[in-house]
Design a protein around this motif. Structure first.
Motif, mmCIF file in Angstrom:
data_model
loop_
_atom_site.group_PDB
_atom_site.id
_atom_site.type_symbol
_atom_site.label_atom_id
_atom_site.label_comp_id
_atom_site.label_asym_id
_atom_site.label_seq_id
_atom_site.Cartn_x
_atom_site.Cartn_y
_atom_site.Cartn_z
ATOM 1 N N ASP A 1 94.099 68.048 43.202
ATOM 2 C CA ASP A 1 92.649 68.212 43.299
ATOM 3 C C ASP A 1 91.976 66.874 43.024
ATOM 4 O O ASP A 1 92.189 66.253 41.985
ATOM 5 C CB ASP A 1 92.179 69.260 42.295
ATOM 6 C CG ASP A 1 90.734 69.656 42.479
ATOM 7 O OD1 ASP A 1 89.922 68.792 42.880
ATOM 8 O OD2 ASP A 1 90.412 70.822 42.222
ATOM 9 N N GLU A 2 91.156 66.443 43.965
ATOM 10 C CA GLU A 2 90.524 65.132 43.868
ATOM 11 C C GLU A 2 89.675 64.956 42.604
ATOM 12 O O GLU A 2 89.574 63.848 42.074
ATOM 13 C CB GLU A 2 89.669 64.881 45.104
ATOM 14 C CG GLU A 2 89.495 63.414 45.325
ATOM 15 C CD GLU A 2 89.344 63.052 46.774
ATOM 16 O OE1 GLU A 2 88.431 62.276 47.046
ATOM 17 O OE2 GLU A 2 90.120 63.546 47.613
ATOM 18 N N GLN A 3 89.086 66.019 42.097
ATOM 19 C CA GLN A 3 88.238 65.874 40.904
ATOM 20 C C GLN A 3 89.031 65.467 39.664
ATOM 21 O O GLN A 3 88.453 64.994 38.689
ATOM 22 C CB GLN A 3 87.452 67.155 40.641
ATOM 23 C CG GLN A 3 88.273 68.301 40.123
ATOM 24 C CD GLN A 3 87.416 69.473 39.703
ATOM 25 O OE1 GLN A 3 86.274 69.319 39.303
ATOM 26 N NE2 GLN A 3 87.979 70.661 39.817
ATOM 27 N N GLY B 1 90.270 57.380 38.493
ATOM 28 C CA GLY B 1 89.286 56.598 39.217
ATOM 29 C C GLY B 1 88.750 55.490 38.333
ATOM 30 O O GLY B 1 89.277 55.229 37.244
ATOM 31 N N PRO B 2 87.701 54.824 38.779
ATOM 32 C CA PRO B 2 87.135 53.710 38.014
ATOM 33 C C PRO B 2 86.725 54.092 36.595
ATOM 34 O O PRO B 2 86.753 53.249 35.698
ATOM 35 C CB PRO B 2 85.905 53.303 38.834
ATOM 36 C CG PRO B 2 86.122 53.853 40.195
ATOM 37 C CD PRO B 2 87.001 55.061 40.033
ATOM 38 N N GLN B 3 86.386 55.347 36.380
ATOM 39 C CA GLN B 3 86.005 55.775 35.034
ATOM 40 C C GLN B 3 87.173 55.694 34.056
ATOM 41 O O GLN B 3 86.982 55.748 32.847
ATOM 42 C CB GLN B 3 85.404 57.189 35.044
ATOM 43 C CG GLN B 3 86.391 58.302 35.314
ATOM 44 C CD GLN B 3 86.631 58.604 36.783
ATOM 45 O OE1 GLN B 3 86.477 57.749 37.642
ATOM 46 N NE2 GLN B 3 87.020 59.828 37.075
ATOM 47 N N HIS B 4 88.379 55.524 34.572
ATOM 48 C CA HIS B 4 89.569 55.437 33.724
ATOM 49 C C HIS B 4 90.065 54.001 33.536
ATOM 50 O O HIS B 4 91.090 53.782 32.899
ATOM 51 C CB HIS B 4 90.709 56.279 34.336
ATOM 52 C CG HIS B 4 90.343 57.712 34.489
ATOM 53 N ND1 HIS B 4 89.996 58.267 35.695
ATOM 54 C CD2 HIS B 4 90.249 58.708 33.575
ATOM 55 C CE1 HIS B 4 89.715 59.547 35.521
ATOM 56 N NE2 HIS B 4 89.856 59.836 34.249
ATOM 57 N N ASP B 5 89.338 53.024 34.081
ATOM 58 C CA ASP B 5 89.790 51.629 34.021
ATOM 59 C C ASP B 5 90.004 51.129 32.596
ATOM 60 O O ASP B 5 90.984 50.447 32.312
ATOM 61 C CB ASP B 5 88.814 50.705 34.755
ATOM 62 C CG ASP B 5 88.890 50.850 36.260
ATOM 63 O OD1 ASP B 5 89.849 51.487 36.762
ATOM 64 O OD2 ASP B 5 87.982 50.332 36.950
#
Length: 49
Positions: free
Chosen positions: A22-24, A28-32
């Protein structure tokens, strides 16, 4: 806080299969910041070996 109560502390493979793709739930960048912190810690541990 964000994990469903029935899987808190459980291995990732016990999560419902639909969450794996599931893409959600994708990184993503929020995990950098977290990704960088984990990488730095692993680098530090490798240098101690």
């Amino acid at each position: 806080e964000w994990e469903p109560a029935d899987v808190v502390g459980a291995p990732v493979w016990l999560y419902p299969r639909e969450r794996w793709s599931d893409e959600q739930f994708r990184l993503g960048p929020q995990h950098d910041v977290l990704r960088e912190a984990i990488g730095s810690e692993l680098d530090q541990l490798r240098s101690m070996a």
